[in-house]
Design an enzyme around this catalytic site. Structure first.
Site, mmCIF file in Angstrom:
data_model
loop_
_atom_site.group_PDB
_atom_site.id
_atom_site.type_symbol
_atom_site.label_atom_id
_atom_site.label_comp_id
_atom_site.label_asym_id
_atom_site.label_seq_id
_atom_site.Cartn_x
_atom_site.Cartn_y
_atom_site.Cartn_z
ATOM 1 N N LYS A 12 0.920 -1.237 -0.047
ATOM 2 C CA LYS A 12 0.031 -0.089 -0.060
ATOM 3 C C LYS A 12 0.884 1.245 -0.078
ATOM 4 C CE LYS A 12 -4.148 0.072 0.748
ATOM 5 N NZ LYS A 12 -5.198 -0.289 -0.374
ATOM 6 N N THR A 57 -3.487 -5.263 0.831
ATOM 7 C CA THR A 57 -2.887 -4.063 1.036
ATOM 8 C C THR A 57 -3.756 -3.162 1.966
ATOM 9 O OG1 THR A 57 -3.987 -3.191 -0.590
ATOM 10 C CG2 THR A 57 -1.974 -4.214 -1.340
ATOM 11 N N ARG A 179 -11.636 19.000 16.950
ATOM 12 C CA ARG A 179 -11.062 18.131 15.662
ATOM 13 C C ARG A 179 -9.801 18.700 15.460
ATOM 14 N NH1 ARG A 179 -14.581 20.998 10.533
ATOM 15 N NH2 ARG A 179 -13.924 23.190 11.254
ATOM 16 N N ASN A 248 -10.303 22.998 3.380
ATOM 17 C CA ASN A 248 -10.354 22.408 4.337
ATOM 18 C C ASN A 248 -9.645 21.239 4.324
ATOM 19 O OD1 ASN A 248 -10.958 21.463 6.959
ATOM 20 N ND2 ASN A 248 -13.056 21.591 6.685
ATOM 21 N N HIS A 250 -8.786 18.136 5.137
ATOM 22 C CA HIS A 250 -9.349 16.922 6.378
ATOM 23 C C HIS A 250 -8.381 16.280 6.999
ATOM 24 C CE1 HIS A 250 -13.463 18.847 5.136
ATOM 25 N NE2 HIS A 250 -12.944 18.346 3.836
HETATM 26 O O1 LIG Z 1 -15.027 24.377 9.054
HETATM 27 C C1 LIG Z 1 -15.745 23.858 8.136
HETATM 28 N N1 LIG Z 1 -16.812 24.393 7.480
HETATM 29 C C2 LIG Z 1 -17.532 23.556 6.411
HETATM 30 O O2 LIG Z 1 -18.544 24.239 6.022
HETATM 31 C C3 LIG Z 1 -17.754 22.386 6.591
HETATM 32 N N2 LIG Z 1 -18.421 21.373 6.022
HETATM 33 C C4 LIG Z 1 -17.812 20.226 6.632
HETATM 34 O O3 LIG Z 1 -18.180 18.983 6.181
HETATM 35 N N3 LIG Z 1 -16.689 20.276 7.498
HETATM 36 C C5 LIG Z 1 -16.741 21.411 7.491
HETATM 37 N N4 LIG Z 1 -15.711 22.353 8.470
#
Ligand SMILES: O=c1[nH]c(=O)c2[nH]c(=O)[nH]c2[nH]1
Length: 301
Positions: A12, A57, A179, A248, A250
């Protein structure tokens, strides 16, 4: 002449493991891109499709994430050795394992000259930008200056939540009160004058943006952008407006429950796409817009 299977390996590639140590107020971060490849007695998988000796994997990926907690991730050499030894020792068909790790380094941000507990910028400088538009001559001359930066990668490991959002029948996202928030920030600001001490102003604006990101308890990236812009406009009366574009980036909490490993916001998958893309302009409402300031030529600035 016979046709035979030659060298082969499988694994992987590019697991984006982010490990946060958060046992004290002062968090630590390790951010890696790890790949594993196994060699061994795997000819049957290629020649007849028999997978009975193949450690998937996907399993290699799960192990990479889980080991960042089980064994720890304090140096990539030890982590990689642990992972490699595990595959060779625990799966009899594996003769050798190659583990490749890239580590992304982060630098603590300074807030009022002090290192912040849970906010970092990625090492490697952001790119500073400028775009100017000169029009007319003599008394009709106008100069529009837009300064800014792009690719300022910044992350905080706590002090960010996202709750209370609108929900419909497609909403799966769970609200969270703690988060990781991370972005690769683009900021551009328009000056109302050319009578500016450009160097300290650039550093001052960047400092305000970073400090606000670090210290604001964020309810959403949207709120963080607005507060950063507001703080810049409050500090510099010759800035008319500031525009932000913030992907963003994630960081999803990795599910280690199936392996009986607790994950209290310590191990994340840094997903590269898709990403939320949040944009905002913060502007003094008494000032007129200057649309030509924003007509990008190269797309670079
Ligand atoms: O700070 C965020 N704004 C969003 O509009 C959004 N949408 C999401 O799914 N996570 C987040 N986080």
């Amino acid at each position: 002449m016979a046709i035979v299977l030659g060298a082969n390996r499988y694994g992987k590639a590019e697991n984006r493991v982010v490990r946060i140590y958060r046992d004290t107020e002062r968090h630590e971060i390790r951010d890696i891109n790890v790949s594993s490849a196994l060699r061994g007695d795997f000819a049957d998988a290629y020649l007849t499709g028999d997978q009975s000796k193949i450690l998937p994997t996907d399993t290699q990926k799960q192990t990479a994430y889980s080991f960042s907690k089980e064994k720890g991730l304090t140096s990539i050499e030890t982590y990689a050795l642990d992972l490699g030894a595990h595959f060779v020792d625990s799966v009899e068909y594996v003769k050798s394992a190659r583990i490749e790790v890239e580590e992304f380094e982060w630098q603590r941000v300074l807030v009022n000259g002090e290192e912040h507990d849970h906010t970092w910028v990625r090492k490697g400088q952001e790119t500073r930008t400028a775009a100017i538009t000169v029009t007319g001559s003599g008394d009709d001359r106008t100069n529009i200056v837009v300064g800014g930066f792009k690719d300022l990668i910044i992350l905080k490991s706590t002090g960010s939540e996202f709750t209370g959002f609108y929900e419909d029948e497609y909403t799966l996202l769970e609200p969270t009160t703690d988060r990781v928030m991370a972005t690769s920030l683009v900021a551009q600001w328009r000056f109302t004058t050319t009578n500016v001490d450009w160097e300290p102003t650039y550093l001052g604006i960047k400092k305000i943006i970073i400090e606000t990101f670090a210290t604001l308890h964020s309810l959403a990236l949207q709120q963080t952008l607005y507060e950063m812009g507001k703080a810049v406009l409050e500090a510099y009366d010759f800035i008319a407006e500031i525009r932000f574009s913030a992907p963003n980036k994630h960081h999803f909490v990795y599910n280690l429950q199936p392996f009986g490993v607790e994950n209290n916001n310590e191990v994340f998958n840094a997903d590269d796409r898709p990403y939320g893309l949040i944009e905002a302009t913060v502007i003094r409402d008494e000032l007129s817009a200057a649309p030509e300031a924003w007509e990008s030529y190269t797309g670079l600035v």
